[in-house]
Design a protein around this motif. Sequence first.
Motif: not given
Length: 281
Positions: A63, A73, A75-76
């Motif tokens: 994180r 995120s 994912a980013k």
Amino acid sequence: RSKEEGGGQHFKYEPELHALAEERRKLEFSLRRALERNEFLLNYQPVVDAKDENIVSFEALLRWNSDEHGFVSPAKFIPLAEDTRLIVPIGEWVLREACREAARWPAHVKVAVNVSGEQLLDTQFIPSVVNALSISGLPAQRLELEVTESIFVRDAVTARAALEQIMALGCGIALDDFGTGYSSLAYIRNLRFSTIKVDRSFVQGAATGSPESLAIIRAVVAMAESLDMSTTAEGVETDAELNVIRQLGCRKIQGYYYGRPMPALEARGLFATPTLQRATA
Ligand code: C2E
Ligand code: MG
Ligand code: MG
Ligand code: MG
């Protein structure tokens, strides 16, 4: 596409593309400073035994709480970290941190750490695994590295050699998101994965009665069993998903049904619950 070809569209899309590139540049700038600013933390998601529901491992999930961007995120930022090779030092931190935390857990509980292709192909990767194990005191058998099929695309020979060295240390290797990438049975023929992780999309499909998803999970479980590999169903959220996955014989289950990724302290707290005391007794 050249300016000439793009015609009117070129002018229409340029501001949007520019904004995207600008956002990415800002994110990269912050990502470069994130390690030294201590902006990363790990969450841990439980993986349970499908038979007795005891926790067998936790997957460490990265994180990033950025000063400038707040929570970003994975994912980013993970793809960005991969493109910029920042994933190499970041991944080294993840390994050290996850091993350090897992060393505090009961001795039968493993930790799984995700590894990108850029990390695996880096010459310092094996030494960094050895180092994370030795400074934490975690036995190699309690560390499982998760890789996806994509690691074999760029340089399959080097990737396989690195994984073999990791296995020789005693660590497990899980094949993550199985079935979503460039699936090839050659990978499975050539490498003794400890676990095949069936992607959440198949779990969802099976629970909604998709004959294809059911057949694929059944085949993956049968193949894994006969090759002495374990299986984990990813992203189990509902009773319906849990039931179908159990019927299909997946050995381990991971998903919101049993627990979301949680801070280290909360994960430690789970070992105080009666079920787990029984498991460790
Ligand atoms: P992954 O390795 O497949 O991790 C599982 C992802 O599924 C996690 O997303 C987890 O939060 C999510 N998940 C778990 N159970 C459920 C569920 O029941 N429902 C739903 N909808 N989702 C569930 P997360 O944490 O956002 O991570 C995304 C991906 O980022 C990971 O996918 C992994 O590929 C990558 N990643 C995360 N941490 C690291 C890391 O430390 N290093 C590297 N290289 N990649 C990482
Ligand atoms: Mg994973
Ligand atoms: Mg996965
Ligand atoms: Mg997945």
